[in-house]
Scaffold this active site. Sequence first.
Site, PDB file in Angstrom:
ATOM      1  CB  CYS A 142       0.212  -2.027  -3.462  1.00 37.36           C
ATOM      2  SG  CYS A 142       0.293  -0.797  -4.773  1.00 37.36           S
ATOM      3  CB  CYS A 145      -2.820  -0.756  -5.017  1.00 36.78           C
ATOM      4  SG  CYS A 145      -1.436  -1.152  -6.099  1.00 36.78           S
ATOM      5  CG  ASP A 146      -4.821  -1.939  -1.680  1.00 35.84           C
ATOM      6  OD1 ASP A 146      -5.513  -1.957  -2.712  1.00 35.84           O
ATOM      7  OD2 ASP A 146      -4.089  -2.890  -1.328  1.00 35.84           O
TER       8      ASP A 146
END
Length: 314
Positions: A142, A145-146
Site C-alpha cells: 500500500c 499507507c507506507d
Amino acid sequence: MTNLQVDKDPRVIDVAIVGAGPAGMTAAMYASRAGLEVAMFERIAPGGQLAQTEHLENYPGYAQSTSGFELAMSMHEQASIFGAKLVGEEVLSVDFSVEPKRIDTAFGEYRARSVIVATGARPTRLGLPLEAELQGRGVSYCATCDGNFFRGVDVVVIGGGNTAAADALYLSRICNKVYVVHRRDQLKATAIYHKRLADIENIEFVWNSEVVKFLAEDGFLEAVRVRDKVSGEERDISCNACFVAIGTTPNTEFLAGALQLDQTGYIFADEQGRTAIPGVYAAGDVRQKELRQVVTAVADGANCAEAAAEYLHE
C-alpha cells in the site's frame, strides 16, 4: 469482547457481522448503539489487516503516526463497550435464502435477522523468499499507507495496472526515483496514466521484466533482483522499498454463490452497503469500490449498520 455462547438451538441474532476488521468493528459499534444484538465472527484476533500495519499516519485525528494494532484494539474496546460480542469462529458457509439467515462455522449454526459481510481482501503476493519477513521492512502492499516513510529515497513499484500507475505517480512526488517493473512492454492501466507517467523525470520503466528475488541487509530491503523476460538477463536495483501492486484477492470464497460478485470476486453493493438480498450488506475492502483504505472501511461499516437498523425496524 466476550464470546457468544453456543446453544443447542441456534440463537437468532439481530446483526451478524462476518469479519472484525475496521469495517466490521465500526458496524458493530453503530449497530450496538442502536440497541441491536450484535455478534462479530472472526477466526483470529480482531483488526484484520489493520492489526498487521506497523505504522498508520493517514487516519484522521492522528497527527503522529500510530500503529495499526493499537488503533484496532481501540476499535475493539469501543465496540465492546456498547455490547457487541465476538465469536471466535471462522464462518465456513452461509445460506441467505432462508429466514432467519443462516451462518455455519466449524462449531455450530447461527441464525441472524441481518448480516454484514466485512471479510476484507488480502494483497496478492509474489510468493518470493523473504517476502513475508520483509513486510514492514521495505516490502509494502500500500503506497498511500507506507510511502511517506520513504521520502527522498529510491523505490520500486511492481505492476502495470491502475493501482501500480497511481502508486508510481504518488511516490514520484515524494521519492528520489521510482522504478516501475512490469512484465509486459506497456501498462495495462487506463490510457490517461500513460502520458502522465511518461512525462515524469524520476520514473523509470523496467519493461518485460519480473522481480525474482528480494535482497536484504540487517533485516531490511536493500535491493530487488529483476529478470528480463525476453533476454533472460538479471540485474539488481538498489532500493529502500518495494511496493507490490499486482492486485488484491477478496475473502469471499465462503459465500459460494450466496451473493452476486464481480469477475474478480468483490461483492456488488451500493453506497449503503446493500446487496441484492434484503437484509444482507457488504462493508469495507470486500465491496466493489475504487478506494480501499481504513477510513473508507470505517465509513462503510457505519453505513451498513444504519441500513441494517432501518431494515430491522421496518
